[in-house]
Design an enzyme around this catalytic site. Structure first.
Site, PDB file in Angstrom:
ATOM      1  N   ASN A  92       0.853  -1.184   0.000  1.00 40.40           N
ATOM      2  CA  ASN A  92       0.000   0.000   0.000  1.00 40.40           C
ATOM      3  C   ASN A  92       0.899   1.248   0.000  1.00 40.40           C
ATOM      4  OD1 ASN A  92      -1.392   2.280   1.113  1.00 40.40           O
ATOM      5  ND2 ASN A  92      -3.074   0.933   1.677  1.00 40.40           N
ATOM      6  N   HIS A 100       0.955   6.265   1.900  1.00 43.94           N
ATOM      7  CA  HIS A 100       1.656   7.232   2.739  1.00 43.94           C
ATOM      8  C   HIS A 100       2.851   7.893   2.054  1.00 43.94           C
ATOM      9  CE1 HIS A 100      -1.296   6.716   5.646  1.00 43.94           C
ATOM     10  NE2 HIS A 100      -1.070   5.421   5.787  1.00 43.94           N
ATOM     11  N   HIS A 145      -5.595   3.704  -1.637  1.00 52.45           N
ATOM     12  CA  HIS A 145      -6.906   4.036  -1.068  1.00 52.45           C
ATOM     13  C   HIS A 145      -7.254   5.465  -1.469  1.00 52.45           C
ATOM     14  CE1 HIS A 145      -9.500   4.236   2.898  1.00 52.45           C
ATOM     15  NE2 HIS A 145     -10.189   4.548   1.828  1.00 52.45           N
ATOM     16  N   ARG A 147      -9.412   8.157  -0.796  1.00 55.63           N
ATOM     17  CA  ARG A 147     -10.387   8.561   0.230  1.00 55.63           C
ATOM     18  C   ARG A 147     -11.284   9.665  -0.288  1.00 55.63           C
ATOM     19  NH1 ARG A 147     -10.264   7.773   5.639  1.00 55.63           N
ATOM     20  NH2 ARG A 147      -8.907   6.096   6.312  1.00 55.63           N
ATOM     21  N   ARG A 195      -7.074  12.802   1.144  1.00 55.13           N
ATOM     22  CA  ARG A 195      -5.995  13.281   2.010  1.00 55.13           C
ATOM     23  C   ARG A 195      -4.632  12.737   1.596  1.00 55.13           C
ATOM     24  NH1 ARG A 195      -7.260   9.897   7.499  1.00 55.13           N
ATOM     25  NH2 ARG A 195      -9.289  10.840   7.235  1.00 55.13           N
ATOM     26  N   GLU A 216      -8.561   0.466  -3.015  1.00 53.35           N
ATOM     27  CA  GLU A 216      -9.271   0.450  -1.732  1.00 53.35           C
ATOM     28  C   GLU A 216     -10.184   1.666  -1.702  1.00 53.35           C
ATOM     29  OE1 GLU A 216      -6.607  -0.172   1.613  1.00 53.35           O
ATOM     30  OE2 GLU A 216      -8.033   0.892   2.878  1.00 53.35           O
ATOM     31  N   THR A 224      -8.207   3.488   8.598  1.00 54.26           N
ATOM     32  CA  THR A 224      -9.383   2.625   8.629  1.00 54.26           C
ATOM     33  C   THR A 224      -9.426   1.915   9.978  1.00 54.26           C
ATOM     34  OG1 THR A 224      -8.977   2.305   6.276  1.00 54.26           O
ATOM     35  CG2 THR A 224     -10.604   0.863   7.296  1.00 54.26           C
ATOM     36  N   GLU A 275     -10.851  -9.647   3.143  1.00 58.14           N
ATOM     37  CA  GLU A 275      -9.575  -9.269   3.760  1.00 58.14           C
ATOM     38  C   GLU A 275      -9.844  -9.121   5.250  1.00 58.14           C
ATOM     39  OE1 GLU A 275      -7.067  -6.339   1.881  1.00 58.14           O
ATOM     40  OE2 GLU A 275      -6.282  -5.697   3.823  1.00 58.14           O
ATOM     41  N   HIS A 292      -3.496  -4.734   7.861  1.00 57.10           N
ATOM     42  CA  HIS A 292      -3.644  -3.570   8.734  1.00 57.10           C
ATOM     43  C   HIS A 292      -2.723  -3.705   9.945  1.00 57.10           C
ATOM     44  CE1 HIS A 292      -5.199   0.090  10.459  1.00 57.10           C
ATOM     45  NE2 HIS A 292      -5.760   0.307   9.294  1.00 57.10           N
TER      46      HIS A 292
HETATM   47  N1  PXP Z   1      -5.771  -3.313   4.194  1.00 56.45           N
HETATM   48  C1  PXP Z   1      -6.706  -2.355   4.337  1.00 56.45           C
HETATM   49  C2  PXP Z   1      -8.099  -2.683   3.917  1.00 56.45           C
HETATM   50  C3  PXP Z   1      -6.382  -1.091   4.840  1.00 56.45           C
HETATM   51  O1  PXP Z   1      -7.344  -0.161   5.012  1.00 56.45           O
HETATM   52  C4  PXP Z   1      -5.050  -0.799   5.142  1.00 56.45           C
HETATM   53  C5  PXP Z   1      -4.688   0.573   5.597  1.00 56.45           C
HETATM   54  O2  PXP Z   1      -4.844   1.474   4.543  1.00 56.45           O
HETATM   55  C6  PXP Z   1      -4.107  -1.812   4.971  1.00 56.45           C
HETATM   56  C7  PXP Z   1      -4.488  -3.068   4.523  1.00 56.45           C
HETATM   57  C8  PXP Z   1      -2.673  -1.587   5.264  1.00 56.45           C
HETATM   58  O3  PXP Z   1      -2.517  -1.240   6.600  1.00 56.45           O
HETATM   59  P1  PXP Z   1      -1.148  -0.635   7.083  1.00 56.45           P
HETATM   60  O4  PXP Z   1      -0.944   0.640   6.356  1.00 56.45           O
HETATM   61  O5  PXP Z   1      -1.339  -0.472   8.541  1.00 56.45           O
HETATM   62  O6  PXP Z   1      -0.084  -1.652   6.736  1.00 56.45           O
END
Ligand code: PXP
Length: 255
Positions: free
Chosen positions: A14, A17, A50, A52, A56, A77, A108, A158, A201
């Site tokens: 992901n 960030h 993601h 949003r 953001r 996402e 999330t 998931e 997550h």
């Molecule tokens: N899976 C989903 C559905 C999420 O919302 C997130 C966070 O954006 C992640 C995985 C990845 O989580 P993390 O950034 O904490 O590794």
């Protein structure tokens, strides 16, 4: 990020960030697409972004760039809003992961209530599936939610590992055991129903192994930790180390 016979655990990275850092200065860099391409080169099996409602981090142009240039599957996402469904149907990512979204949340905060929102989600899941997009529901590891995902005909769930990871951080051994048991039991139940199981997550080098060892889990989606670790050792090395931990956990579990 497609179904397959291989038991190799897939890693979805992901890159949200990277965009968070970019947007902190409203600058054109660092570029999340560049990070996504590097992640693919480093062995990521897919990339998650993601979009949003408040944009953001990832923006619309990022999604367009990812769709155009990514050599690996894109997991989009998103919240199950009309706006996001319309974007997904237009850009047609490999997969969509439906998540709950609150404007005020930092991240999330847990899974979508697939059971409670069943009738609202049903036409959305159907529209995405009809467009050939693989739908995943991000849910808490809970039997009711798994059954709801099945009845919604979503092919993938998931499982949210957020509570497990928080328990590990808090060194609360009782909670760690309870959350791990819920993840294992839920993964097995989802597998029995024919659902493909993903998890994610809050995963880090320190907590990934027990989740990676769950045999029904086919894919982990990891973001925040990897992007943070990239500051110190680089994204390719961070992905390589995570990949090695996942493979070792899987080998230890006899997969
Ligand atoms: N899976 C989903 C559905 C999420 O919302 C997130 C966070 O954006 C992640 C995985 C990845 O989580 P993390 O950034 O904490 O590794």
């Amino acid at each position: 990020m497609t179904s397959g016979s291989s038991s190799r655990l897939r890693l979805g990275v992901n890159i949200d960030h990277v965009a968070t850092i970019r947007n902190a200065r409203r600058a054109p860099y660092p570029d999340p697409l560049r990070a996504a391409l590097l992640a693919a080169k480093a062995g990521a099996d897919g990339v998650t972004a993601h979009l949003r409602e408040d944009r953001r981090h990832i923006g619309d142009a990022d999604m367009e760039g990812l769709i155009r240039e990514l050599p690996v599957p894109l997991n989009f996402e998103m919240a199950a809003t009309d706006e996001m469904i319309e974007i997904a149907l237009r850009i047609k990512p490999h997969a969509v992961c439906l998540v709950p979204e609150k404007r005020e949340e930092v991240t999330t905060e847990g899974g979508i209530d697939a059971a409670g929102l069943h009738n609202r989600l049903a036409p959305k899941v159907r529209a995405l599936a009809d467009a050939g997009i693989r739908v995943s529901l991000f849910i808490d590891p809970d039997a009711r939610q798994i059954e709801a995902a099945k009845s919604l005909a979503a092919p993938v769930v998931e499982l949210c590992t957020g509570a497990y990871c928080e328990a590990v951080l808090a060194e609360d051994l009782g909670a760690v055991a309870a959350h791990l048991d819920a993840a294992q039991t839920s993964a097995a139940a989802a597998g029995r129903l024919g659902l493909e199981v993903h998890a994610g997550h809050g995963l880090t080098y320190d907590n990934v192994s027990a989740i990676a060892a769950i045999p029904e889990v086919k894919e982990l989606n990891i973001g925040h930790f990897l992007i943070g670790e990239a500051i110190f050792i680089g994204l390719e090395a961070a992905i390589g180390r995570m990949r090695a931990l996942m493979d070792a956990a899987r080998a230890g579990a006899g997969a």
